[in-house]
Design a protein around this motif. Structure first.
Motif, PDB file in Angstrom:
ATOM      1  N   VAL A 242     -25.005 -14.016  57.703  1.00 52.68           N
ATOM      2  CA  VAL A 242     -24.314 -13.351  56.036  1.00 52.68           C
ATOM      3  C   VAL A 242     -25.211 -14.106  54.894  1.00 52.68           C
ATOM      4  N   LEU A 243     -25.285 -15.498  55.148  1.00 51.92           N
ATOM      5  CA  LEU A 243     -26.049 -16.269  54.286  1.00 51.92           C
ATOM      6  C   LEU A 243     -27.698 -15.834  54.286  1.00 51.92           C
ATOM      7  N   ASN A 244     -28.175 -15.511  55.121  1.00 54.50           N
ATOM      8  CA  ASN A 244     -29.560 -15.227  55.175  1.00 54.50           C
ATOM      9  C   ASN A 244     -29.495 -13.886  54.538  1.00 54.50           C
ATOM     10  N   ALA A 245     -28.800 -13.024  54.928  1.00 53.31           N
ATOM     11  CA  ALA A 245     -29.136 -11.566  54.066  1.00 53.31           C
ATOM     12  C   ALA A 245     -28.821 -11.879  52.724  1.00 53.31           C
ATOM     13  N   VAL A 246     -27.839 -12.673  52.147  1.00 56.78           N
ATOM     14  CA  VAL A 246     -27.895 -12.845  50.894  1.00 56.78           C
ATOM     15  C   VAL A 246     -29.160 -13.543  50.211  1.00 56.78           C
ATOM     16  N   SER A 247     -29.524 -14.430  50.977  1.00 54.96           N
ATOM     17  CA  SER A 247     -30.676 -15.037  50.649  1.00 54.96           C
ATOM     18  C   SER A 247     -32.091 -14.105  50.383  1.00 54.96           C
ATOM     19  N   LEU A 248     -31.983 -13.534  51.476  1.00 60.22           N
ATOM     20  CA  LEU A 248     -33.199 -12.431  51.477  1.00 60.22           C
ATOM     21  C   LEU A 248     -32.996 -11.239  50.392  1.00 60.22           C
ATOM     22  N   TYR A 249     -31.768 -10.978  50.037  1.00 62.63           N
ATOM     23  CA  TYR A 249     -31.627 -10.100  48.923  1.00 62.63           C
ATOM     24  C   TYR A 249     -32.224 -10.638  47.504  1.00 62.63           C
TER      25      TYR A 249
ATOM     26  N   MET B 246     -21.830 -25.191  40.163  1.00 64.90           N
ATOM     27  CA  MET B 246     -22.447 -23.990  40.877  1.00 64.90           C
ATOM     28  C   MET B 246     -21.663 -22.852  40.188  1.00 64.90           C
ATOM     29  N   ASN B 247     -22.279 -21.804  40.158  1.00 63.06           N
ATOM     30  CA  ASN B 247     -21.656 -20.247  39.874  1.00 63.06           C
ATOM     31  C   ASN B 247     -22.637 -19.249  40.483  1.00 63.06           C
ATOM     32  N   GLY B 248     -21.982 -18.223  40.321  1.00 61.51           N
ATOM     33  CA  GLY B 248     -22.799 -17.074  40.969  1.00 61.51           C
ATOM     34  C   GLY B 248     -22.449 -16.720  42.430  1.00 61.51           C
ATOM     35  N   LEU B 249     -22.687 -15.487  42.824  1.00 59.99           N
ATOM     36  CA  LEU B 249     -22.366 -15.296  44.220  1.00 59.99           C
ATOM     37  C   LEU B 249     -23.368 -16.127  45.183  1.00 59.99           C
ATOM     38  N   LEU B 250     -24.681 -16.294  44.821  1.00 57.97           N
ATOM     39  CA  LEU B 250     -25.644 -17.041  45.839  1.00 57.97           C
ATOM     40  C   LEU B 250     -25.179 -18.317  46.094  1.00 57.97           C
ATOM     41  N   GLN B 251     -24.811 -19.139  44.760  1.00 58.74           N
ATOM     42  CA  GLN B 251     -24.517 -20.414  45.267  1.00 58.74           C
ATOM     43  C   GLN B 251     -23.245 -20.607  45.880  1.00 58.74           C
ATOM     44  N   THR B 252     -22.320 -19.814  45.523  1.00 58.20           N
ATOM     45  CA  THR B 252     -20.833 -19.719  46.098  1.00 58.20           C
ATOM     46  C   THR B 252     -20.952 -19.554  47.539  1.00 58.20           C
ATOM     47  N   LEU B 253     -21.552 -18.351  47.949  1.00 60.41           N
ATOM     48  CA  LEU B 253     -21.596 -18.025  49.413  1.00 60.41           C
ATOM     49  C   LEU B 253     -22.519 -19.112  50.256  1.00 60.41           C
ATOM     50  N   PHE B 254     -23.316 -19.696  49.689  1.00 60.68           N
ATOM     51  CA  PHE B 254     -23.933 -20.808  50.405  1.00 60.68           C
ATOM     52  C   PHE B 254     -23.238 -22.203  50.628  1.00 60.68           C
TER      53      PHE B 254
END
Length: 261
Positions: free
Chosen positions: A46-53, A215-223
């Motif tokens: 999941v984290l890699n998919a979000v990072s790739l996006y 931190m804020n935003g989807l990327l930072q929160t998910l990571f």
């Protein structure tokens, strides 16, 4: 290192399974080789998919993933099979019943005080274990998420030793209260007593995210929560194993001295 240690894990789980008078060695081997890697890979996918996006530099290259899969399928799995066979055919488990055991299980009383039930004891055990590490946990999280350098590795090793001692003692106390309440199903409760520390670590991670980071935003929160989940899961397995091992030694020690007519 994880792949090399898989034979020891498989042999230990198989020997423990044999000591409990069960013969589910296929399921034991499958859980040993699949459970923890599956949890880790699911979160990292999941984290890699979000990072790739988002196109960040945290994306794990595809070839690295292929190499890790090849390492797991051709090294970890065969070594786990070897460890299982060793545990089944060569390693003799220690007798977990040092005294005579009734053939018919005794009914577990239902009306017991709250301190005689797993639901009342496990959260307290985890809280005590978490209390031994939460100060050092702050500095560890600061080094991870606020880009601070961490230097006191010797002190961290000392905190780990304290954690191991506290987890062992709290698990023994929990099992003692269970046995006093005539509850003989202590094995998973002993594991949960140590593993519950991870729940408090994750809860502290939520507090740290809300009040100690920007931190804020989807990327930072998910990571953040993805890696905190990984830390909590692995810490829970570690502390649960320590708690179960300590409780097993305690139970064997007290029942070795029981005289049955």
């Amino acid at each position: 290192l994880y792949s090399i240690s898989s034979p020891a894990a498989a042999a230990t789980t198989t020997t423990t399974m044999r000591a409990s008078s069960t013969n589910m060695w296929q399921a034991t081997m499958g859980l040993t080789v699949l459970l923890l890697p599956t949890c880790t890979v699911s979160i990292m996918t999941v984290l890699n998919a979000v990072s790739l996006y988002y196109g960040t530099i945290q994306t794990i290259p595809f070839m690295i993933l292929v190499k890790l899969f090849v390492l797991w399928i051709f090294v970890t799995v065969p070594l786990c099979v070897v460890g299982t066979l060793l545990g089944r055919h060569t390693m003799q488990p220690k007798n977990p019943f040092p005294c005579r055991v009734n053939a018919i299980p005794r009914p577990i009383p239902e009306q017991v005080p709250w301190y005689g039930t797993p639901t009342g004891l496990v959260p307290l055990a985890g809280l005590l274990s978490f209390g031994s590490i939460f100060i050092e946990l702050y500095y560890v999280l600061t080094s991870l998420w606020n880009y601070k350098f961490y230097h006191v590795y010797g002190f961290l090793l000392g905190v780990y030793a304290i954690l191991a001692i506290v987890v062992s003692m709290t698990s023994i106390i929990v099992v003692y209260f269970l046995l006093n309440a005539e509850n003989w199903t202590w094995q998973w409760t002993a594991f949960a007593s140590g593993a519950s520390t991870a729940g408090y670590v994750f809860a502290y991670g939520i507090y740290y995210f809300l009040f100690k980071t920007q931190m804020n935003g989807l990327l930072q929160t998910l990571f953040y929560f993805g890696y905190m989940a990984l830390i909590s899961i692995h810490l829970g397995v570690l502390c649960g194993t320590i708690g179960h091992a300590a409780a097993l030694k305690f139970v064997r020690a007290i029942f070795q001295n029981v005289k049955v007519d």
